[in-house]
Write a protein that holds these residues in place. Structure first.
Motif, PDB file in Angstrom:
ATOM      1  N   ARG A 361      -7.977  11.248  -3.623  1.00  0.00           N
ATOM      2  CA  ARG A 361      -7.926  10.568  -4.913  1.00  0.00           C
ATOM      3  C   ARG A 361      -8.249   9.091  -4.744  1.00  0.00           C
ATOM      4  O   ARG A 361      -8.013   8.501  -3.691  1.00  0.00           O
ATOM      5  N   ARG A 362      -8.783   8.541  -5.794  1.00  0.00           N
ATOM      6  CA  ARG A 362      -9.103   7.118  -5.838  1.00  0.00           C
ATOM      7  C   ARG A 362      -7.830   6.314  -5.574  1.00  0.00           C
ATOM      8  O   ARG A 362      -6.790   6.662  -6.106  1.00  0.00           O
ATOM      9  N   GLY A 363      -7.936   5.282  -4.742  1.00  0.00           N
ATOM     10  CA  GLY A 363      -6.757   4.444  -4.494  1.00  0.00           C
ATOM     11  C   GLY A 363      -6.095   4.729  -3.159  1.00  0.00           C
ATOM     12  O   GLY A 363      -5.206   3.990  -2.740  1.00  0.00           O
ATOM     13  N   LEU A 364      -6.525   5.814  -2.468  1.00  0.00           N
ATOM     14  CA  LEU A 364      -5.944   6.067  -1.148  1.00  0.00           C
ATOM     15  C   LEU A 364      -6.390   4.974  -0.194  1.00  0.00           C
ATOM     16  O   LEU A 364      -7.532   4.508  -0.258  1.00  0.00           O
ATOM     17  N   ARG A 365      -5.485   4.600   0.712  1.00  0.00           N
ATOM     18  CA  ARG A 365      -5.820   3.514   1.641  1.00  0.00           C
ATOM     19  C   ARG A 365      -5.716   4.009   3.086  1.00  0.00           C
ATOM     20  O   ARG A 365      -5.162   5.094   3.344  1.00  0.00           O
ATOM     21  N   SER A 366      -6.226   3.184   4.011  1.00  0.00           N
ATOM     22  CA  SER A 366      -6.269   3.634   5.409  1.00  0.00           C
ATOM     23  C   SER A 366      -4.863   3.888   5.949  1.00  0.00           C
ATOM     24  O   SER A 366      -4.652   4.769   6.786  1.00  0.00           O
TER      25      SER A 366
END
Ligand SMILES: Cc1ncc(COP(=O)(O)O)c(C=O)c1O
Length: 381
Positions: A361-366
């Motif tokens: 999903r959009r907004g996932l981060r490393s």
């Protein structure tokens, strides 16, 4: 209640339980703040303020329900506007909004093919399509997953006298996140006489300059004869639509689909949300490259950590464990580590391929990827 029936139900449920395959409902709380890697809201639009306001405005103007079959009074100017926007977006002259993707697929494939026709379907097409085909009376042949050589051979063999040939594929397979070579399929379609039904459920919003899906992205816009799209995945609403080049397809669905004729039509708030979502999807054009990069980075991260996942850039990544009990154990650990994941087991997927279906999903981060991989690693150890 019949004793024999209760005994039979109890036995089948026990058998599922014993094989770690029993399905269970778990009610989610709105306060659950874990990262959701299980649903299909790839762009996060279900909670987008503009989409929520689209639903609310439609509810204020039209009410909470359409309150009738589309053939009575359930079809509103709002539904007609959505159809017109969807058709223009995908490049088709005709669109019909339906209550769900399941109902749309079952209607298209249960209603258009007839006895004497042949349906050639990829081995992994969605259950809703298979249900339709089996109900249609047409002969079903399945080709190996994404194997267009096999499909081409079947097309050469099949010339039903007086009958039609259908080819059924998805553009992004729901449990595998891969897809067929659409330009090749489009070229095949130009050379041969068949009806190509394409399910774009998991490509909408994610692929294409305007987000309409993988046909657009592959340079074969509107190549399939019939497209089924859903409103309840990348568009963050609920419901579905069928696009066609021939007006007869829409007319036939309106006339002969029981689930359309005899069911309360899609609720106005879902239609209003979908209309707002279309605007948001178009506005996210600049982010689509980053979304695909996100998919590649999750795949790379999982491979680096020693897990086997296919290459690709779709929002769906299958993490196959094979065995249902092992899959459940990993899913449990991930949930405890702050991720909502679902263990997908047979018969949803083929025997021996139980998996966690990672839905990006959009907004996932490393840091989410790092925490995910760490939780998986601990369980494997
Ligand atoms: C490929 C595909 N088509 C259709 C559907 C059904 O869509 P809906 O959820 O709108 O019924 C699904 C659902 O997951 C799907 O994966």
């Amino acid at each position: 209640m019949s004793e024999a029936l209760l005994r039979r139900l109890a036995q089948t449920l026990l058998a599922r339980e014993a094989a770690s395959l029993r399905r269970q409902l778990t009610a989610r709380e709105s306060s659950d703040a874990r990262i959701n890697l299980a649903d299909n809201d790839y762009l996060g639009l279900a909670r987008d303020p503009a989409v929520i306001e689209g639903a609310a405005a439609a509810a204020r103007e039209w009410g909470a329900s359409s309150s009738a079959s589309p053939l009575v009074t359930g079809y509103t100017a709002l539904h007609a506007r959505l159809e017109s926007e969807l058709a223009g977006w995908h490049g088709y002259p005709h669109a019909l909004v339906m209550n769900s993707g399941y109902a749309a697929n079952a209607a298209v494939l249960g209603g258009l093919p007839k006895k004497g026709d042949v349906v050639l379907a990829d081995r992994l097409v969605h259950a809703s399509m298979i249900e339709g085909i089996l109900a249609s009376g047409a002969r079903l042949r399945r080709f190996a997953h994404n194997d267009l050589d096999a499909l081409e051979l079947m097309l050469d063999e099949e010339r039903p006298p007086g009958g039609a040939v259908f080819v059924v594929t998805e553009s992004v397979y729901s449990m595998d996140g891969d897809g067929p070579d659409l330009p090749r399929l489009a070229a095949l379609r130009r050379r041969k006489d068949f009806c190509w039904v394409l399910d774009e459920a998991h490509a909408t919003g994610w692929y294409g300059a305007t987000g309409s899906g993988l046909q657009e992205d592959s340079g074969v816009r509107a190549a399939a004869d019939i497209v089924v799209g859903t409103l309840g995945k990348g568009l963050g609403s609920q419901g579905a639509y069928v696009l066609s080049r021939a007006p007869e397809v829409r007319e036939a669905l309106i006339n002969f689909t029981g689930g359309f004729v005899y069911s309360t039509h899609l609720a106005p708030p879902c239609v209003g949300a979908a209309l707002a979502a279309l605007g948001r999807v178009r506005a996210l054009a600049d982010e689509r490259g980053a979304l695909r990069e996100l998919s590649r980075s999750w795949r790379d991260g999982l491979v680096e950590a020693g897990f086997s996942v296919p290459a690709g850039d779709s929002p769906v990544i299958p993490l196959v464990f094979g065995d249902a009990a092992t899959t459940l154990r990993h899913a449990e650990a991930l949930r405890a580590a702050g991720f909502i994941v679902s263990a997908i087991r047979p018969p949803t997927v083929p025997e021996g391929t139980a998996r966690i279906r990672i839905s990006l999903r959009r907004g996932l981060r490393s840091e989410h990827l790092a925490a995910f991989v760490a939780a998986l690693g601990k369980t494997r150890a």
